[in-house]
Design a protein around this motif. Structure first.
Motif, PDB file in Angstrom:
ATOM      1  N   ILE A   6      -0.901   2.906  -1.205  1.00  0.00           N
ATOM      2  CA  ILE A   6       0.557   2.477  -1.287  1.00  0.00           C
ATOM      3  C   ILE A   6       1.093   3.029  -1.555  1.00  0.00           C
ATOM      4  O   ILE A   6       0.656   3.414  -2.821  1.00  0.00           O
ATOM      5  CB  ILE A   6       0.206   0.932  -1.351  1.00  0.00           C
ATOM      6  CG1 ILE A   6      -0.365  -0.025  -0.433  1.00  0.00           C
ATOM      7  CG2 ILE A   6       1.724   0.132  -1.065  1.00  0.00           C
ATOM      8  CD1 ILE A   6      -1.123  -1.280  -0.210  1.00  0.00           C
ATOM      9  N   CYS A  31      -4.140  -5.481  -6.150  1.00  0.00           N
ATOM     10  CA  CYS A  31      -4.288  -4.654  -4.769  1.00  0.00           C
ATOM     11  C   CYS A  31      -5.577  -3.977  -4.354  1.00  0.00           C
ATOM     12  O   CYS A  31      -5.741  -3.544  -5.230  1.00  0.00           O
ATOM     13  CB  CYS A  31      -3.364  -4.038  -4.254  1.00  0.00           C
ATOM     14  SG  CYS A  31      -3.198  -3.553  -2.982  1.00  0.00           S
ATOM     15  N   TYR A  89       1.124   3.853   3.005  1.00  0.00           N
ATOM     16  CA  TYR A  89       2.773   2.259   3.619  1.00  0.00           C
ATOM     17  C   TYR A  89       3.323   2.128   2.070  1.00  0.00           C
ATOM     18  O   TYR A  89       3.049   2.910   1.219  1.00  0.00           O
ATOM     19  CB  TYR A  89       1.376   1.133   3.309  1.00  0.00           C
ATOM     20  CG  TYR A  89       0.425   0.893   4.453  1.00  0.00           C
ATOM     21  CD1 TYR A  89       0.717   0.721   5.644  1.00  0.00           C
ATOM     22  CD2 TYR A  89      -1.076   1.216   4.351  1.00  0.00           C
ATOM     23  CE1 TYR A  89      -0.666   0.630   6.625  1.00  0.00           C
ATOM     24  CE2 TYR A  89      -2.035   1.022   4.742  1.00  0.00           C
ATOM     25  CZ  TYR A  89      -1.933   0.808   6.247  1.00  0.00           C
ATOM     26  OH  TYR A  89      -2.834   1.083   7.479  1.00  0.00           O
ATOM     27  N   TRP A 109      -1.263  -4.753   2.738  1.00  0.00           N
ATOM     28  CA  TRP A 109      -1.622  -4.160   3.700  1.00  0.00           C
ATOM     29  C   TRP A 109      -2.587  -4.960   4.569  1.00  0.00           C
ATOM     30  O   TRP A 109      -3.168  -3.774   5.427  1.00  0.00           O
ATOM     31  CB  TRP A 109      -2.763  -3.284   2.134  1.00  0.00           C
ATOM     32  CG  TRP A 109      -3.500  -2.890   2.684  1.00  0.00           C
ATOM     33  CD1 TRP A 109      -3.149  -1.740   3.832  1.00  0.00           C
ATOM     34  CD2 TRP A 109      -4.420  -3.063   2.146  1.00  0.00           C
ATOM     35  NE1 TRP A 109      -4.711  -0.878   3.554  1.00  0.00           N
ATOM     36  CE2 TRP A 109      -5.543  -2.062   2.614  1.00  0.00           C
ATOM     37  CE3 TRP A 109      -4.912  -3.843   1.334  1.00  0.00           C
ATOM     38  CZ2 TRP A 109      -6.876  -1.219   2.302  1.00  0.00           C
ATOM     39  CZ3 TRP A 109      -6.535  -3.302   0.671  1.00  0.00           C
ATOM     40  CH2 TRP A 109      -7.410  -2.643   1.384  1.00  0.00           C
ATOM     41  N   MET A 172       6.412  -4.656   3.007  1.00  0.00           N
ATOM     42  CA  MET A 172       5.602  -3.676   3.933  1.00  0.00           C
ATOM     43  C   MET A 172       5.730  -2.354   5.232  1.00  0.00           C
ATOM     44  O   MET A 172       5.559  -3.383   6.122  1.00  0.00           O
ATOM     45  CB  MET A 172       4.281  -3.415   3.143  1.00  0.00           C
ATOM     46  CG  MET A 172       3.383  -2.480   2.910  1.00  0.00           C
ATOM     47  SD  MET A 172       1.772  -2.264   2.314  1.00  0.00           S
ATOM     48  CE  MET A 172       2.027  -2.923   1.066  1.00  0.00           C
TER      49      MET A 172
END
Length: 338
Positions: A6, A31, A89, A109, A172
Protein backbone atom coordinates in the motif's frame (compact mmCIF):
# COMPACT_ATOMS: atom_id res chain seq x y z
CA UNK A 1 12.33 -3.34 4.33
CA UNK A 2 9.47 -5.20 2.68
CA UNK A 3 8.17 -3.97 -0.66
CA UNK A 4 5.06 -1.93 0.20
CA UNK A 5 1.68 -3.33 -0.77
CA UNK A 6 0.00 0.00 0.00
CA UNK A 7 1.19 3.53 -0.80
CA UNK A 8 -0.23 6.53 1.05
CA UNK A 9 0.03 9.88 -0.74
CA UNK A 10 0.25 12.96 1.48
CA UNK A 11 0.16 16.31 -0.32
CA UNK A 12 1.08 19.43 1.60
CA UNK A 13 1.73 23.12 1.07
CA UNK A 14 2.29 25.70 3.83
CA UNK A 15 0.69 23.50 6.49
CA UNK A 16 3.25 23.67 9.27
CA UNK A 17 0.44 23.74 11.86
CA UNK A 18 -1.22 20.52 10.66
CA UNK A 19 1.21 18.33 8.71
CA UNK A 20 2.58 16.59 11.81
CA UNK A 21 -0.96 15.70 12.85
CA UNK A 22 -1.59 14.22 9.40
CA UNK A 23 1.59 12.16 9.37
CA UNK A 24 0.99 10.95 12.93
CA UNK A 25 -2.47 9.71 11.95
CA UNK A 26 -1.01 7.75 9.03
CA UNK A 27 1.89 6.31 11.00
CA UNK A 28 -0.56 5.21 13.72
CA UNK A 29 -2.24 2.76 11.32
CA UNK A 30 -2.42 -0.89 12.40
CA UNK A 31 -2.09 -2.70 9.09
CA UNK A 32 -0.89 -6.25 8.46
CA UNK A 33 0.14 -5.25 4.93
CA UNK A 34 3.37 -3.24 4.53
CA UNK A 35 2.79 0.37 3.53
CA UNK A 36 4.83 3.40 2.55
CA UNK A 37 4.05 7.10 2.83
CA UNK A 38 4.93 9.29 -0.17
CA UNK A 39 4.97 12.95 0.88
CA UNK A 40 4.77 15.71 -1.72
CA UNK A 41 5.63 19.13 -0.29
CA UNK A 42 4.90 21.72 -2.98
CA UNK A 43 7.71 24.18 -2.20
CA UNK A 44 6.22 25.44 1.06
CA UNK A 45 7.41 28.85 2.23
CA UNK A 46 6.83 28.16 5.93
CA UNK A 47 8.25 25.37 8.11
CA UNK A 48 6.31 22.54 6.47
CA UNK A 49 9.24 21.00 4.62
CA UNK A 50 11.44 21.09 7.72
CA UNK A 51 8.78 19.09 9.58
CA UNK A 52 8.46 16.61 6.70
CA UNK A 53 12.24 16.17 6.58
CA UNK A 54 12.30 15.43 10.31
CA UNK A 55 9.60 12.77 9.92
CA UNK A 56 11.35 11.21 6.92
CA UNK A 57 14.60 11.04 8.91
CA UNK A 58 12.81 9.50 11.88
CA UNK A 59 10.92 6.94 9.74
CA UNK A 60 13.27 6.18 6.82
CA UNK A 61 11.72 2.77 6.12
CA UNK A 62 8.21 4.19 5.79
CA UNK A 63 8.27 7.83 4.67
CA UNK A 64 9.65 8.97 1.31
CA UNK A 65 9.75 12.74 0.90
CA UNK A 66 9.67 13.81 -2.75
CA UNK A 67 12.62 15.97 -3.88
CA UNK A 68 12.30 19.72 -3.41
CA UNK A 69 11.25 21.52 -6.59
CA UNK A 70 9.67 24.79 -7.66
CA UNK A 71 6.00 25.19 -6.81
CA UNK A 72 4.03 23.04 -9.27
CA UNK A 73 0.41 23.09 -8.07
CA UNK A 74 -1.78 20.37 -6.60
CA UNK A 75 -2.36 18.43 -9.86
CA UNK A 76 1.30 17.97 -10.80
CA UNK A 77 2.22 17.41 -7.16
CA UNK A 78 -0.31 14.59 -6.89
CA UNK A 79 0.63 12.81 -10.10
CA UNK A 80 4.36 13.09 -9.41
CA UNK A 81 3.66 11.31 -6.12
CA UNK A 82 1.38 8.83 -7.90
CA UNK A 83 4.13 7.95 -10.37
CA UNK A 84 6.50 7.37 -7.45
CA UNK A 85 4.15 5.01 -5.59
CA UNK A 86 5.25 1.37 -5.40
CA UNK A 87 2.15 -0.09 -3.81
CA UNK A 88 -0.55 -2.18 -5.46
CA UNK A 89 -3.10 -0.04 -3.62
CA UNK A 90 -3.09 3.71 -3.01
CA UNK A 91 -4.67 5.82 -0.27
CA UNK A 92 -4.61 9.60 0.24
CA UNK A 93 -4.54 11.99 3.18
CA UNK A 94 -4.21 15.75 2.67
CA UNK A 95 -1.76 17.68 4.80
CA UNK A 96 -4.47 19.45 6.80
CA UNK A 97 -6.73 16.40 7.28
CA UNK A 98 -6.19 13.39 9.52
CA UNK A 99 -7.40 9.81 9.83
CA UNK A 100 -9.41 8.93 12.93
CA UNK A 101 -9.64 5.14 12.54
CA UNK A 102 -6.39 3.26 13.21
CA UNK A 103 -7.65 0.31 11.16
CA UNK A 104 -8.62 2.29 8.06
CA UNK A 105 -5.94 0.84 5.79
CA UNK A 106 -6.48 -2.70 7.07
CA UNK A 107 -10.25 -2.60 6.52
CA UNK A 108 -10.04 -1.13 3.03
CA UNK A 109 -7.22 -3.39 1.89
CA UNK A 110 -9.24 -6.46 2.91
CA UNK A 111 -12.26 -5.23 0.95
CA UNK A 112 -10.19 -4.79 -2.21
CA UNK A 113 -8.40 -8.11 -1.73
CA UNK A 114 -11.73 -9.94 -1.39
CA UNK A 115 -13.53 -8.23 -4.31
CA UNK A 116 -11.70 -8.30 -7.64
CA UNK A 117 -14.29 -6.11 -9.38
CA UNK A 118 -14.02 -3.30 -6.81
CA UNK A 119 -11.70 -0.54 -7.99
CA UNK A 120 -12.08 1.77 -4.98
CA UNK A 121 -13.40 1.57 -1.43
CA UNK A 122 -14.30 4.65 0.61
CA UNK A 123 -15.89 5.57 3.96
CA UNK A 124 -17.83 8.27 5.72
CA UNK A 125 -16.07 11.31 7.22
CA UNK A 126 -16.41 14.32 9.53
CA UNK A 127 -15.99 18.00 8.90
CA UNK A 128 -13.45 19.25 11.41
CA UNK A 129 -13.60 22.95 12.28
CA UNK A 130 -10.07 24.09 13.11
CA UNK A 131 -11.13 27.15 15.11
CA UNK A 132 -13.46 25.28 17.51
CA UNK A 133 -12.10 21.71 17.15
CA UNK A 134 -15.69 20.63 16.48
CA UNK A 135 -16.52 17.53 14.45
CA UNK A 136 -19.69 17.43 12.33
CA UNK A 137 -20.61 14.15 10.66
CA UNK A 138 -21.12 14.11 6.91
CA UNK A 139 -24.73 13.14 6.21
CA UNK A 140 -24.56 13.05 2.40
CA UNK A 141 -24.07 9.43 1.40
CA UNK A 142 -26.07 8.91 -1.82
CA UNK A 143 -24.62 5.42 -2.44
CA UNK A 144 -24.46 3.76 0.96
CA UNK A 145 -24.71 0.14 -0.23
CA UNK A 146 -21.70 -2.07 0.55
CA UNK A 147 -20.98 -2.38 -3.18
CA UNK A 148 -22.40 -0.25 -6.01
CA UNK A 149 -21.88 -0.60 -9.73
CA UNK A 150 -19.66 2.36 -10.52
CA UNK A 151 -21.49 3.31 -13.70
CA UNK A 152 -24.53 4.20 -11.59
CA UNK A 153 -22.49 6.83 -9.73
CA UNK A 154 -20.99 8.73 -12.66
CA UNK A 155 -23.77 11.29 -13.02
CA UNK A 156 -23.63 12.07 -9.28
CA UNK A 157 -19.84 12.39 -9.25
CA UNK A 158 -19.78 14.77 -12.19
CA UNK A 159 -22.54 16.99 -10.74
CA UNK A 160 -21.47 16.99 -7.08
CA UNK A 161 -21.78 20.44 -5.50
CA UNK A 162 -21.79 20.30 -1.68
CA UNK A 163 -19.90 17.12 -0.78
CA UNK A 164 -17.85 14.63 -2.80
CA UNK A 165 -19.59 11.37 -3.64
CA UNK A 166 -16.25 9.65 -3.01
CA UNK A 167 -14.02 11.59 -0.63
CA UNK A 168 -10.60 10.53 -1.88
CA UNK A 169 -8.95 11.08 1.52
CA UNK A 170 -11.18 8.33 2.92
CA UNK A 171 -10.50 5.97 0.04
CA UNK A 172 -8.16 3.26 -1.16
CA UNK A 173 -7.97 2.28 -4.82
CA UNK A 174 -6.20 -0.12 -7.16
CA UNK A 175 -3.12 1.61 -8.53
CA UNK A 176 -3.16 -0.41 -11.77
CA UNK A 177 -6.67 0.72 -12.69
CA UNK A 178 -5.77 4.39 -12.51
CA UNK A 179 -2.31 3.86 -13.97
CA UNK A 180 -3.67 2.09 -17.06
CA UNK A 181 -6.10 4.95 -17.71
CA UNK A 182 -3.42 7.55 -16.91
CA UNK A 183 -1.00 6.06 -19.42
CA UNK A 184 -3.50 6.44 -22.28
CA UNK A 185 -5.48 9.51 -21.16
CA UNK A 186 -2.86 11.59 -19.37
CA UNK A 187 -4.26 14.96 -20.52
CA UNK A 188 -7.70 14.15 -19.12
CA UNK A 189 -6.27 13.51 -15.66
CA UNK A 190 -3.15 15.63 -15.43
CA UNK A 191 -3.99 19.17 -16.45
CA UNK A 192 -3.11 21.83 -13.90
CA UNK A 193 -5.85 24.07 -15.29
CA UNK A 194 -8.34 21.79 -13.52
CA UNK A 195 -7.18 22.99 -10.10
CA UNK A 196 -8.00 19.64 -8.46
CA UNK A 197 -7.03 16.00 -8.78
CA UNK A 198 -9.71 14.10 -6.88
CA UNK A 199 -12.82 14.56 -9.04
CA UNK A 200 -11.34 12.98 -12.15
CA UNK A 201 -9.79 10.14 -10.15
CA UNK A 202 -13.09 9.26 -8.46
CA UNK A 203 -14.89 9.40 -11.82
CA UNK A 204 -12.39 7.15 -13.62
CA UNK A 205 -12.30 4.59 -10.80
CA UNK A 206 -16.11 4.42 -10.74
CA UNK A 207 -16.21 4.13 -14.53
CA UNK A 208 -13.77 1.21 -14.48
CA UNK A 209 -15.51 -1.03 -11.91
CA UNK A 210 -17.51 -1.37 -8.72
CA UNK A 211 -17.30 0.97 -5.72
CA UNK A 212 -17.33 -0.32 -2.14
CA UNK A 213 -18.47 1.73 0.84
CA UNK A 214 -17.81 1.27 4.56
CA UNK A 215 -20.24 3.23 6.78
CA UNK A 216 -17.74 3.94 9.55
CA UNK A 217 -15.99 7.30 9.78
CA UNK A 218 -12.23 7.30 9.13
CA UNK A 219 -11.37 10.94 8.38
CA UNK A 220 -11.58 14.42 9.86
CA UNK A 221 -11.73 16.81 6.91
CA UNK A 222 -10.38 20.21 7.90
CA UNK A 223 -12.65 23.20 7.15
CA UNK A 224 -12.96 26.79 8.29
CA UNK A 225 -9.79 28.07 6.64
CA UNK A 226 -8.59 29.07 3.19
CA UNK A 227 -8.03 26.06 0.94
CA UNK A 228 -8.32 25.00 -2.69
CA UNK A 229 -12.13 24.86 -2.40
CA UNK A 230 -12.59 27.59 0.23
CA UNK A 231 -11.21 30.81 -1.22
CA UNK A 232 -11.41 34.33 0.21
CA UNK A 233 -12.79 36.40 -2.67
CA UNK A 234 -15.15 36.18 -5.62
CA UNK A 235 -12.42 36.39 -8.27
CA UNK A 236 -10.71 33.33 -6.84
CA UNK A 237 -14.05 31.58 -6.40
CA UNK A 238 -14.82 32.34 -10.05
CA UNK A 239 -11.62 30.61 -11.11
CA UNK A 240 -12.26 27.59 -8.85
CA UNK A 241 -15.81 27.12 -10.19
CA UNK A 242 -14.61 27.60 -13.77
CA UNK A 243 -11.84 25.04 -13.41
CA UNK A 244 -13.88 22.34 -11.70
CA UNK A 245 -16.90 22.82 -13.99
CA UNK A 246 -14.63 22.71 -17.04
CA UNK A 247 -13.22 19.43 -15.76
CA UNK A 248 -16.74 18.06 -15.32
CA UNK A 249 -17.57 19.16 -18.86
CA UNK A 250 -14.51 17.39 -20.29
CA UNK A 251 -15.36 14.20 -18.42
CA UNK A 252 -19.00 14.38 -19.54
CA UNK A 253 -17.93 14.93 -23.14
CA UNK A 254 -15.25 12.22 -23.10
CA UNK A 255 -17.63 9.61 -21.67
CA UNK A 256 -20.73 10.80 -23.57
CA UNK A 257 -22.65 11.68 -20.42
CA UNK A 258 -25.47 14.06 -21.34
CA UNK A 259 -28.58 13.96 -19.13
CA UNK A 260 -31.12 16.43 -17.75
CA UNK A 261 -29.16 16.40 -14.49
CA UNK A 262 -25.84 17.22 -16.14
CA UNK A 263 -27.44 19.98 -18.20
CA UNK A 264 -28.98 21.48 -15.04
CA UNK A 265 -25.56 21.29 -13.36
CA UNK A 266 -23.80 23.26 -16.10
CA UNK A 267 -26.62 25.82 -16.08
CA UNK A 268 -26.08 26.24 -12.33
CA UNK A 269 -22.33 26.64 -12.77
CA UNK A 270 -22.88 29.26 -15.48
CA UNK A 271 -25.10 31.21 -13.08
CA UNK A 272 -22.48 30.92 -10.33
CA UNK A 273 -19.80 32.28 -12.66
CA UNK A 274 -22.04 35.24 -13.57
CA UNK A 275 -22.69 35.95 -9.89
CA UNK A 276 -18.99 35.86 -9.02
CA UNK A 277 -18.31 38.25 -11.91
CA UNK A 278 -21.15 40.48 -10.67
CA UNK A 279 -19.72 40.62 -7.13
CA UNK A 280 -16.28 41.49 -8.52
CA UNK A 281 -17.72 44.17 -10.82
CA UNK A 282 -15.49 42.62 -13.48
CA UNK A 283 -16.60 42.90 -17.12
CA UNK A 284 -13.87 40.55 -18.34
CA UNK A 285 -15.10 37.80 -16.01
CA UNK A 286 -18.68 38.47 -17.13
CA UNK A 287 -17.66 37.92 -20.74
CA UNK A 288 -15.75 34.80 -19.77
CA UNK A 289 -18.76 33.42 -17.91
CA UNK A 290 -20.90 33.85 -21.00
CA UNK A 291 -18.25 32.14 -23.12
CA UNK A 292 -18.31 29.11 -20.83
CA UNK A 293 -22.11 29.03 -20.86
CA UNK A 294 -21.93 28.92 -24.65
CA UNK A 295 -19.21 26.25 -24.65
CA UNK A 296 -21.25 24.13 -22.23
CA UNK A 297 -24.34 24.63 -24.43
CA UNK A 298 -26.31 26.03 -21.51
CA UNK A 299 -29.81 27.47 -21.72
CA UNK A 300 -29.58 30.24 -19.12
CA UNK A 301 -32.38 30.39 -16.55
CA UNK A 302 -34.28 33.42 -15.29
CA UNK A 303 -31.81 34.30 -12.54
CA UNK A 304 -28.84 34.12 -14.89
CA UNK A 305 -30.63 36.26 -17.48
CA UNK A 306 -31.44 38.79 -14.74
CA UNK A 307 -27.75 39.03 -13.81
CA UNK A 308 -26.87 39.47 -17.49
CA UNK A 309 -29.42 42.30 -17.80
CA UNK A 310 -28.21 44.12 -14.67
CA UNK A 311 -24.55 43.86 -15.67
CA UNK A 312 -25.11 45.25 -19.16
CA UNK A 313 -25.37 48.77 -17.73
CA UNK A 314 -22.46 50.05 -15.59
CA UNK A 315 -24.70 52.39 -13.58
CA UNK A 316 -27.24 49.68 -12.89
CA UNK A 317 -24.45 47.29 -11.97
CA UNK A 318 -22.99 49.72 -9.40
CA UNK A 319 -26.45 50.41 -7.98
CA UNK A 320 -27.15 46.70 -7.62
CA UNK A 321 -23.84 46.19 -5.81
CA UNK A 322 -24.66 49.01 -3.39
CA UNK A 323 -28.09 47.54 -2.78
CA UNK A 324 -26.61 44.12 -2.17
CA UNK A 325 -24.05 45.57 0.25
CA UNK A 326 -26.83 47.27 2.18
CA UNK A 327 -28.91 44.10 2.36
CA UNK A 328 -25.93 42.07 3.55
CA UNK A 329 -25.27 44.69 6.24
CA UNK A 330 -28.87 44.59 7.44
CA UNK A 331 -28.85 40.81 7.53
CA UNK A 332 -25.62 40.85 9.54
CA UNK A 333 -27.08 43.30 12.04
CA UNK A 334 -30.20 41.17 12.48
CA UNK A 335 -28.21 37.95 12.95
CA UNK A 336 -24.87 39.05 14.48
CA UNK A 337 -23.85 35.60 15.68
CA UNK A 338 -24.46 33.66 12.46
Amino acid sequence: MKEPLISVIVLTYNQEDTIARTLDSVLAQYCSAPFEVVVGDDCSTDGTRHICEAYAKQHPDTIRLMPATANKGVVDNYYDCFEACRGEYIADCAGDDFWTDKYKLEKEWKVLAANANVTVVHTNWNRYYEDTKREVANKETPFASPITRGSLMLESIITQTTAPVIHLCTAMYRAKVLRDFYNTNRALLRNKEFGCEDLQIAFVLAHQGDVAYLPETTLDYSVGHTSVSCLPDSAQQFRFVQRTASLSWLLASHFNLDTPRTRAFFALKSYELLMHAFRCHNTALRSEALEYANAWRVALGKKARCVMWVTKCPLMWRAALLLRKGLVGVKGAMHPFK
